[in-house]
Design an enzyme around this catalytic site. Sequence first.
Site, PDB file in Angstrom:
ATOM      1  N   GLY A  68     -21.618  15.110   5.634  1.00 28.65           N
ATOM      2  CA  GLY A  68     -20.039  14.071   5.133  1.00 28.65           C
ATOM      3  C   GLY A  68     -19.538  15.084   7.274  1.00 28.65           C
ATOM      4  O   GLY A  68     -20.361  15.393   7.860  1.00 28.65           O
ATOM      5  N   GLY A 117     -23.525  16.293   2.767  1.00 29.68           N
ATOM      6  CA  GLY A 117     -23.318  15.660   1.996  1.00 29.68           C
ATOM      7  C   GLY A 117     -25.022  13.505   2.120  1.00 29.68           C
ATOM      8  O   GLY A 117     -25.559  13.504   1.572  1.00 29.68           O
ATOM      9  N   GLU A 140     -21.880  24.653   4.009  1.00 30.30           N
ATOM     10  CA  GLU A 140     -20.401  25.349   3.325  1.00 30.30           C
ATOM     11  C   GLU A 140     -19.508  25.768   3.248  1.00 30.30           C
ATOM     12  O   GLU A 140     -18.220  26.027   4.425  1.00 30.30           O
ATOM     13  CB  GLU A 140     -19.789  24.028   2.141  1.00 30.30           C
ATOM     14  CG  GLU A 140     -20.478  22.825   2.440  1.00 30.30           C
ATOM     15  CD  GLU A 140     -21.458  22.294   1.623  1.00 30.30           C
ATOM     16  OE1 GLU A 140     -21.912  21.470   1.672  1.00 30.30           O
ATOM     17  OE2 GLU A 140     -22.590  23.562   1.173  1.00 30.30           O
ATOM     18  N   ASP A 148     -20.457  20.705  -2.310  1.00 25.03           N
ATOM     19  CA  ASP A 148     -20.304  19.655  -3.348  1.00 25.03           C
ATOM     20  C   ASP A 148     -21.318  18.357  -3.667  1.00 25.03           C
ATOM     21  O   ASP A 148     -21.988  18.830  -3.836  1.00 25.03           O
ATOM     22  CB  ASP A 148     -18.430  19.527  -2.410  1.00 25.03           C
ATOM     23  CG  ASP A 148     -19.370  18.275  -1.408  1.00 25.03           C
ATOM     24  OD1 ASP A 148     -19.692  19.289  -0.556  1.00 25.03           O
ATOM     25  OD2 ASP A 148     -18.289  17.446  -0.911  1.00 25.03           O
TER      26      ASP A 148
END
Length: 358
Positions: A68, A117, A140, A148
Amino acid sequence: MTGTTEPVLLHTRGRTARITLNRPQVLNALNHEMVRRIDAALTGWEHDPDVEAVVVTGAGERGLCAGGDIRAVHDDARDGDGAASAAFWRDEYHLNARIARYPKPYVAVMDGIVMGGGVGVSAHGSVRIVTERSRIAMPETGIGFVPDIGGTHLLARAPGGTGTLLGLTGAHIGAGDALFCGLADHYVPSAALPALLDDLAGMPVPDALARHTRPAPPGELAGRRHWIDTCCAADSVEEILRRLYAHADPDAKEAADTLLAKSPTALKVTLAALRRARRLATLEQVLDQEYRVSCAALALPDLVEGVRAQVVDKDRAPRWSPATLAEVTEADVERFFTPLGGRELGLAGPGTGPHTTG
């Protein structure tokens, strides 16, 4: 095909519809507009009888997607109220769930770098292809965040302690290990990808794959299970570290050194999220949990500090707060999992809580 400045290129060819992530200057990092465009395209193709499969690739030479757009998240958390990031994650996680349930073959070409992502738009697909160039990671904890995009769902189901190790350290893995961990299905040499894409346009997916799939080079994780499983079975990050340092294998000590550079809060929340994800029955329930965790991270200093150190200033010297594992309390961890009331993601539907699968 749309113009080359578009962040997502969409076109159909023969039996297949093609999504090309098209921000090569930032390694195809996902932003909110891209998520919306992919979702809209999937809606159209789902009901198009001429489209038999969807193929996802990345523009440029470096990889599918680096994750992301964390710089945008950093700016929103630092200068705004976090609403833009929460809205982005809401749509992104819905897209992850949709990819996992898509009724047509969803073929993800995981060539080159695939992180964060990028894993979300590929590893939930029904056909996941890796090459000798694949470098896959959920990094992360190094930016003060927690895996996530359904990452804790995927990692919690990897063999033994391998998913725990990957989630905590953010280590990059190649094709063999991606196949071993259940993050990919098929190995195709990168030189054969153009021919594979041609064949996908002209024949059923299994037939095209049969022409180009090859045995993957061996990975490393299976041969390290003797220390990974023992060390990562512990129920606290402190105990995992103790076991890693106590083990005779130098790879275990190297993993421990890697952990010590990560956000203490992110490490503890990641371990809790992985353990809880094992007890949740569906991807949707895990995504609901991850949304709570992600929104909580916006309000704390480590995410902004981690992105600053790794991406903005690039000094690689984050100042975590709290600075040590001992300072991160059980209450600190628990607040990441606090229900959001009317702001819940709600993918699992009303009234669905944690479900023990045994």
